[in-house]
Design an enzyme around this catalytic site. Structure first.
Site, PDB file in Angstrom:
ATOM      1  N   HIS A  87      18.581  14.766 -17.236  1.00  0.00           N
ATOM      2  CA  HIS A  87      19.691  15.600 -18.020  1.00  0.00           C
ATOM      3  C   HIS A  87      20.770  14.643 -18.468  1.00  0.00           C
ATOM      4  O   HIS A  87      21.046  13.412 -18.676  1.00  0.00           O
ATOM      5  CB  HIS A  87      19.979  16.408 -16.955  1.00  0.00           C
ATOM      6  CG  HIS A  87      21.000  16.206 -16.315  1.00  0.00           C
ATOM      7  ND1 HIS A  87      22.083  15.573 -16.307  1.00  0.00           N
ATOM      8  CD2 HIS A  87      20.812  16.585 -15.310  1.00  0.00           C
ATOM      9  CE1 HIS A  87      22.505  15.619 -15.542  1.00  0.00           C
ATOM     10  NE2 HIS A  87      21.922  16.350 -14.093  1.00  0.00           N
ATOM     11  N   CYS A 130      20.168  14.632  -9.907  1.00  0.00           N
ATOM     12  CA  CYS A 130      19.796  14.051 -10.845  1.00  0.00           C
ATOM     13  C   CYS A 130      19.428  12.597 -11.721  1.00  0.00           C
ATOM     14  O   CYS A 130      20.508  12.045 -11.087  1.00  0.00           O
ATOM     15  CB  CYS A 130      20.313  15.184 -11.922  1.00  0.00           C
ATOM     16  SG  CYS A 130      19.489  16.335 -11.579  1.00  0.00           S
TER      17      CYS A 130
END
Length: 343
Positions: free
Chosen positions: A290, A317
């Site tokens: 992301h 992430c």
């Protein structure tokens, strides 16, 4: 015609007749040698096609489709240097080439947030630093899939990570499906509720490589047999080991399986939304590729952060520049692209 001339003509004809079989034999031998040579070449080509591909067989050229914040193959970092591990990239691409060379029906292991039911206890387990149950290889029970040894469905032996790629070996019309791991080794049986079937026509020609050692991200696309091109080379920041909330980005091979233009996240230890991450592509558990996090649910997207490419700082992430995250979001097709995390 004189007697001498007649005799000369006679012996010439005899000699011509005698020579013709030898010419025919010579022509036949040449043709056979040509056929043998062609057959040898054909067999050699066939053996070459069957031979497993290696890193040396992979060609990797640069054809950037995203050119912002681009890093060189080797680049300075503080008082040292970092690099893209193209040797490991080629090794993994050879593996990707090899597992797709034989027809198969593919599936993905899925249990994000235990949506398909918490996996049963494995035969040998322990609690890790996060106080979560893990198998003997360190894979956590939470969000994972039980892997049963073939014919032994009393209790699972290991856990398979959400997002792992498998080849289905039996019908999914029964309670347990027999499968062969692509993302992991071995042949196992798994309850069918944990498997998403993606079929026998899918191809994996787009791969995102995340390097947790050098903190960078690379995207590659297949253009031919063992031929791949680099589409982007950017800094990234991966997950860190910091109980009880932040975890490392797990290494391995995963399938892109979910996309969110805005992935909202909670403040640690609460259910209060703290902010969002833009252009999020989920590949395992709660791990997404992301953009830069925005600590304001209604805030504007931030393009870049000084922390990208430094040290692990995320909760699992893979953070990267928001424009690069959007590139991955648009380019990496769901159920059709891989995320390969190397160290």
């Amino acid at each position: 015609m004189s007697v001498y001339a007649k005799l000369t003509l006679f012996f010439s004809c005899v000699a011509l007749v005698a020579c013709n079989p030898k010419k025919e034999t010579k022509t036949d031998d040449t043709a056979q040698r040509r056929r043998d040579s062609l057959e040898t070449i054909r067999k050699a080509e066939e053996e070459a096609r069957k031979r497993p591909r290696t890193a040396e067989d992979i060609t990797l050229n640069k054809e950037l489709a995203f050119d912002k914040h681009t890093l060189e193959e080797t680049y300075p970092y503080k008082d040292t240097s970092r690099r893209f591990q193209l040797d490991k990239v080629k090794e993994r691409l050879a593996f990707v080439e090899n597992f797709q060379r034989t027809p198969a029906t593919y599936g993905i292991l899925q249990n994000h947030k235990n949506k398909n039911k918490e996996a049963p206890l494995v035969k040998k387990f322990h609690r890790n630093e996060y106080t979560r149950i893990s198998d003997s290889l360190g894979t956590e029970r939470y969000q994972s899939v039980p892997l049963y040894a073939v014919g032994e469905v009393d209790a699972p032996t290991l856990y398979g990570r959400d997002g792992s790629l498998v080849k289905l070996l039996s019908s999914d019309t029964v309670d347990f499906v027999k499968l062969e791991g692509v993302s992991f080794d071995g042949t196992w049986e798994v309850p069918k509720r944990y498997i998403k079937r993606i079929g026998d026509t899918v191809t994996f020609h787009r791969v995102v490589f995340v390097d947790v050692t050098n903190q960078n991200i690379l995207t590659v696309e297949r253009t031919g047999d063992c031929e791949w091109v680099i589409k982007s080379m950017n800094p990234a920041t991966t997950g860190r080991h910091k109980p009880p909330y932040a975890q490392e980005t797990p290494t391995g091979i995963f399938v892109v399986q979910e996309k969110k233009e805005k992935m909202y996240y909670y403040k640690d230890g609460t259910t209060s939304i703290e902010g969002f991450a833009p252009y999020a592509s989920r590949f395992t558990n709660g791990a997404y590729v992301h953009g830069v996090p925005v600590n304001n649910p209604k805030g504007a997207i931030i393009e870049y952060s000084w922390s990208l490419g430094t040290i692990p700082r995320s909760h699992m992430c893979v953070r990267n520049a928001s424009s690069h995250a959007k590139f991955v979001f648009d380019w990496a097709r769901k159920y059709n692209s891989l995320v390969v995390v190397i160290d």
